[in-house]
Design a protein around this motif. Structure first.
Motif, mmCIF file in Angstrom:
data_model
loop_
_atom_site.group_PDB
_atom_site.id
_atom_site.type_symbol
_atom_site.label_atom_id
_atom_site.label_comp_id
_atom_site.label_asym_id
_atom_site.label_seq_id
_atom_site.Cartn_x
_atom_site.Cartn_y
_atom_site.Cartn_z
ATOM 1 N N ASN A 1 0.837 -1.203 0.000
ATOM 2 C CA ASN A 1 0.000 0.000 0.000
ATOM 3 C C ASN A 1 0.870 1.250 0.000
ATOM 4 O OD1 ASN A 1 -1.669 -2.121 1.790
ATOM 5 N ND2 ASN A 1 -3.036 -0.834 0.586
ATOM 6 N N ALA B 1 4.822 4.324 -2.382
ATOM 7 C CA ALA B 1 4.294 5.667 -2.648
ATOM 8 C C ALA B 1 5.246 6.425 -3.557
ATOM 9 C CB ALA B 1 4.071 6.426 -1.344
ATOM 10 N N TYR C 1 5.510 11.918 -3.935
ATOM 11 C CA TYR C 1 5.272 11.321 -2.629
ATOM 12 C C TYR C 1 6.639 11.021 -2.013
ATOM 13 C CZ TYR C 1 0.525 10.739 -4.401
ATOM 14 O OH TYR C 1 -0.717 10.959 -4.941
ATOM 15 N N ARG D 1 -2.157 12.823 -12.935
ATOM 16 C CA ARG D 1 -3.452 12.805 -12.253
ATOM 17 C C ARG D 1 -4.589 12.915 -13.264
ATOM 18 N NH1 ARG D 1 -3.289 12.436 -6.528
ATOM 19 N NH2 ARG D 1 -5.502 12.385 -6.946
ATOM 20 N N SER E 1 -8.841 8.035 -6.127
ATOM 21 C CA SER E 1 -7.904 8.828 -6.922
ATOM 22 C C SER E 1 -7.596 8.078 -8.204
ATOM 23 C CB SER E 1 -6.606 9.064 -6.146
ATOM 24 O OG SER E 1 -6.849 9.861 -5.018
ATOM 25 N N LEU F 1 -7.312 4.155 -7.216
ATOM 26 C CA LEU F 1 -6.982 3.729 -5.861
ATOM 27 C C LEU F 1 -7.819 4.494 -4.863
ATOM 28 C CD1 LEU F 1 -3.094 3.707 -6.221
ATOM 29 C CD2 LEU F 1 -4.642 1.741 -6.327
ATOM 30 N N ARG F 2 -8.292 3.787 -3.876
ATOM 31 C CA ARG F 2 -8.998 4.432 -2.775
ATOM 32 C C ARG F 2 -7.958 5.039 -1.848
ATOM 33 N NH1 ARG F 2 -12.910 -0.661 -1.355
ATOM 34 N NH2 ARG F 2 -13.994 -0.714 -3.352
ATOM 35 N N SER F 3 -8.319 6.128 -1.220
ATOM 36 C CA SER F 3 -7.404 6.698 -0.234
ATOM 37 C C SER F 3 -8.149 6.921 1.068
ATOM 38 C CB SER F 3 -6.798 8.019 -0.725
ATOM 39 O OG SER F 3 -7.768 9.041 -0.766
ATOM 40 N N PHE G 1 -3.120 4.712 0.200
ATOM 41 C CA PHE G 1 -3.828 4.292 -1.017
ATOM 42 C C PHE G 1 -4.020 2.787 -0.959
ATOM 43 C CE2 PHE G 1 -2.190 7.834 -4.054
ATOM 44 C CZ PHE G 1 -3.337 8.571 -3.871
ATOM 45 N N HIS G 2 -5.154 2.329 -1.464
ATOM 46 C CA HIS G 2 -5.364 0.891 -1.572
ATOM 47 C C HIS G 2 -6.343 0.607 -2.704
ATOM 48 C CE1 HIS G 2 -9.262 1.189 0.613
ATOM 49 N NE2 HIS G 2 -8.649 2.201 1.182
#
Length: 186
Positions: A15, A33, A40, A60, A118, A130-132, A148-149
């Motif tokens: 992650n 990251a 990051y 992005r 994101s 990815l979910r954050s 993030f996952h």
């Protein structure tokens, strides 16, 4: 930053995770990251990167939404402390150098920091969703842990694992830059 948090994020090899302050300054990040984005990394301000580095706009997919939410979140995290020297410096720099930031700041939108999905484009593994989750670290003066996952079992999970494998073998763009830099410094 608590050493235990640094150890925690370093242990999350699957992650991407980093710690930032309320002004979006990255204080620590794990290898995944940093493989996901060179921004990051400790010492980088994520808002400055978003507004001032064209590569971040390309990376992005959701840049418009991300920048709008980022400015509104900065206002929320700053709260009543509008005279903080770091906030004044950051807002001043971004206002001078980015029309978009200046326009968004003038709207006075306020949004609490929340998790989201994101959408990122990585040059080696492609597009990822990815979910954050953003978690306030208790007793740290407002530091935020961002993780993030991917959705378990999804194509995004496969892509993130591929990126992790590339990162571990030193074959990501960030790893190649780091290897070149190290060789040059010798």
């Amino acid at each position: 930053m608590p050493q235990s948090i640094r150890e925690l994020i370093d242990g999350w090899s699957g992650n991407p995770a980093w710690v930032q302050n309320r002004f979006f300054d990255v204080l620590a990040a794990n290898d995944l990251a940093s493989a996901l984005s060179p921004h990051y990394a400790p010492g980088v301000n994520l808002l400055a990167a978003a507004f001032l580095d064209p590569s971040e706009r390309e990376r992005r997919i959701d840049w418009e939404l991300m920048t709008r939410k980022g400015v509104a979140t900065l206002r929320a995290l700053a709260g009543p402390d509008v005279d903080d020297p770091r906030l004044t410096e950051l807002v001043g720099e971004l206002s001078l150098r980015s029309d978009r930031f200046r326009d968004l700041w003038a709207r006075h939108d306020v949004t609490p920091h929340t998790g989201q999905v994101s959408r990122l484009r990585h040059p080696q593994v492609g597009d990822l969703e990815l979910r954050s989750n953003k978690l306030t670290i208790a007793g740290s003066g407002g530091l935020i842990l961002v993780v993030f996952h991917p959705e378990p079992g999804s194509r995004n999970a496969e892509l993130l694992q591929m990126l992790g494998n590339l990162s571990a073998s030193g074959r990501t763009a960030m790893g190649e830059d780091r290897d070149r830099r190290t060789a040059t410094e010798r």
